[in-house]
Design a protein around this motif. Structure first.
Motif, short mmCIF file in Angstrom:
data_model
loop_
_atom_site.label_atom_id
_atom_site.label_comp_id
_atom_site.label_asym_id
_atom_site.label_seq_id
_atom_site.Cartn_x
_atom_site.Cartn_y
_atom_site.Cartn_z
N SER A 6 56.74 35.33 43.75
CA SER A 6 57.76 35.85 42.84
C SER A 6 59.17 35.68 43.36
O SER A 6 60.10 35.49 42.58
N GLY A 7 59.38 35.77 44.69
CA GLY A 7 60.73 35.68 45.23
C GLY A 7 61.39 34.34 44.95
O GLY A 7 62.41 34.26 44.27
N TRP A 8 60.79 33.28 45.50
CA TRP A 8 61.40 31.97 45.31
C TRP A 8 61.26 31.49 43.88
O TRP A 8 62.13 30.78 43.35
N LEU A 9 60.17 31.89 43.22
CA LEU A 9 59.96 31.45 41.84
C LEU A 9 61.01 32.03 40.92
O LEU A 9 61.54 31.35 40.04
N ARG A 10 61.36 33.30 41.13
CA ARG A 10 62.37 33.93 40.30
C ARG A 10 63.71 33.22 40.43
O ARG A 10 64.36 32.91 39.43
N ALA A 11 64.11 32.93 41.68
CA ALA A 11 65.40 32.27 41.89
C ALA A 11 65.41 30.86 41.30
O ALA A 11 66.38 30.44 40.67
N ALA A 53 55.28 32.21 27.39
CA ALA A 53 56.50 32.04 28.17
C ALA A 53 57.36 30.91 27.61
O ALA A 53 58.58 31.04 27.49
N ALA A 54 56.72 29.80 27.24
CA ALA A 54 57.47 28.67 26.69
C ALA A 54 58.09 29.03 25.36
O ALA A 54 59.27 28.73 25.10
N GLY A 55 57.34 29.69 24.49
CA GLY A 55 57.87 30.06 23.18
C GLY A 55 59.03 31.03 23.29
O GLY A 55 60.03 30.93 22.55
N ARG A 56 58.96 31.96 24.22
CA ARG A 56 60.01 32.96 24.39
C ARG A 56 61.32 32.30 24.81
O ARG A 56 62.38 32.58 24.25
N VAL A 57 61.24 31.41 25.79
CA VAL A 57 62.47 30.79 26.29
C VAL A 57 63.05 29.80 25.28
O VAL A 57 64.27 29.66 25.16
N VAL A 58 62.20 29.12 24.52
CA VAL A 58 62.68 28.20 23.50
C VAL A 58 63.38 28.96 22.38
O VAL A 58 64.44 28.54 21.89
N LEU A 59 62.82 30.08 21.98
CA LEU A 59 63.43 30.88 20.92
C LEU A 59 64.82 31.35 21.30
O LEU A 59 65.78 31.18 20.53
N TRP A 60 64.95 31.92 22.48
CA TRP A 60 66.26 32.41 22.90
C TRP A 60 67.23 31.27 23.19
O TRP A 60 68.44 31.42 23.00
N ALA A 118 56.82 26.98 30.67
CA ALA A 118 55.39 26.79 30.90
C ALA A 118 55.09 26.58 32.38
O ALA A 118 54.10 27.10 32.91
N LEU A 119 55.95 25.83 33.07
CA LEU A 119 55.75 25.56 34.49
C LEU A 119 55.86 26.85 35.31
O LEU A 119 55.04 27.11 36.19
N GLY A 120 56.88 27.64 34.99
CA GLY A 120 57.05 28.90 35.70
C GLY A 120 55.88 29.84 35.46
O GLY A 120 55.42 30.53 36.37
N ALA A 121 55.39 29.87 34.22
CA ALA A 121 54.25 30.73 33.90
C ALA A 121 52.99 30.26 34.63
O ALA A 121 52.21 31.08 35.14
N LYS A 122 52.80 28.96 34.70
CA LYS A 122 51.63 28.42 35.39
C LYS A 122 51.67 28.75 36.88
O LYS A 122 50.66 29.15 37.47
N ALA A 123 52.85 28.60 37.47
CA ALA A 123 52.99 28.90 38.90
C ALA A 123 52.76 30.37 39.18
O ALA A 123 52.26 30.75 40.24
N GLY A 124 53.14 31.22 38.22
CA GLY A 124 52.97 32.65 38.40
C GLY A 124 51.67 33.19 37.85
O GLY A 124 51.40 34.38 37.93
N GLY A 125 50.84 32.33 37.25
CA GLY A 125 49.56 32.76 36.71
C GLY A 125 49.66 33.51 35.41
O GLY A 125 48.77 34.29 35.07
N ALA A 126 50.74 33.31 34.64
CA ALA A 126 50.95 34.01 33.37
C ALA A 126 50.65 33.06 32.21
O ALA A 126 50.56 31.84 32.39
N PRO A 127 50.48 33.60 30.99
CA PRO A 127 50.22 32.74 29.82
C PRO A 127 51.37 31.76 29.59
O PRO A 127 52.54 32.16 29.47
N GLN A 128 51.05 30.48 29.48
CA GLN A 128 52.08 29.45 29.40
C GLN A 128 52.74 29.37 28.02
O GLN A 128 53.96 29.23 27.91
#
Length: 239
Positions: free
Chosen positions: A22-27, A213-220, A200-210
């Motif tokens: 989470s540390g490096w991934l967040r940054a 995550a992709a839809g949320r960031v695209v919408l905003w 999607a890449l960040g979600a995959k690296a963090g083990g979250a639904p891709q």
């Protein structure tokens, strides 16, 4: 029935826990996401305001440099503040253990009782952990400081700056390659693809639904570019 030997039983510590990233991934994700979106929005706003190609590219490049430096400075200050707070907690806990070890042992025992252990077992656990490493036990169970590796402000700042610049290069490169006519649409399309891929890449690296995550960031991202384009067009008409 043949029972597996100790060597054949998988260790609980061998299980992958992706939250440790989470540390490096967040940054990294924050830097790249901000780089793509803020630069694309800036380019879209200037282009909607009837800016010429040179002005659009200058604004985009200025946004890339300023944003990367801003991200680096912000991340450095943030992580440095975290490091200072953690150092202060460690120093305070060391002093308390030196001055009043009995009270600290009782405090640790009470913590384990609150977590469900009976008084006798809680006292035994507290004594054993205190004998092994009293400071680590208190930092972990009293303060909640589980990661004893010191924060790295320079590393965090570098990651944020580099990922911001890498993200910003996407819409800036597209703007440089396409004609002014239709530039906003080309930049918007590339930006949304980049944001979706990054999410999607960040979600995959963090083990979250891709997909989520992709839809949320695209919408905003689409909303941000639409707003800045609208503001650019309104301001451009008044100039």
């Amino acid at each position: 029935m043949v029972r597996p030997t100790a060597s054949e039983v998988p260790s609980a510590h061998a299980e992958p826990h992706l939250s440790g990233r989470s540390g490096w991934l967040r940054a990294a994700v924050m830097g790249a996401n901000d780089g793509i979106l803020s630069t694309a929005s800036l380019i879209a706003g200037v282009a909607a305001g009837s800016g010429d190609k040179a002005t659009i590219l200058l604004a985009g490049f200025a946004g890339l440099v300023a944003g990367a430096l801003s991200m680096a400075a912000g991340e450095y200050v943030s992580v440095s503040s975290q490091a200072d707070a953690e150092k202060a907690d460690v120093a305070r806990e060391k002093l308390e253990l030196e001055q009043n070890p009995e009270a600290e042992l009782a405090e640790l025992t009470a913590i384990y009782q609150e977590r469900g252990l009976d008084p006798e077992l809680a006292a035994q656990v507290a004594e054993k952990l205190t004998e092994a490493d009293a400071l680590t036990a208190h930092l972990r169970d009293e303060i909640g400081l589980t990661d004893l590796a010191p924060p790295q402000p320079v590393q965090a700042a570098s990651v944020s700056a580099l990922t911001f610049a890498a993200g910003a290069a996407v819409p800036l490169s597209v703007a440089a390659m396409v004609p002014v006519t239709g530039l906003i649409w080309w930049v918007a399309a590339a930006t949304l693809v980049g944001l979706g891929s990054l999410g999607a890449l960040g979600a995959k690296a963090g083990g979250a639904p891709q997909m989520r995550a992709a839809g949320r960031v695209v919408l905003w991202g689409a909303l941000a570019m639409a707003i800045t384009s609208g503001i650019g067009a309104l301001l451009g008409q008044g100039l």
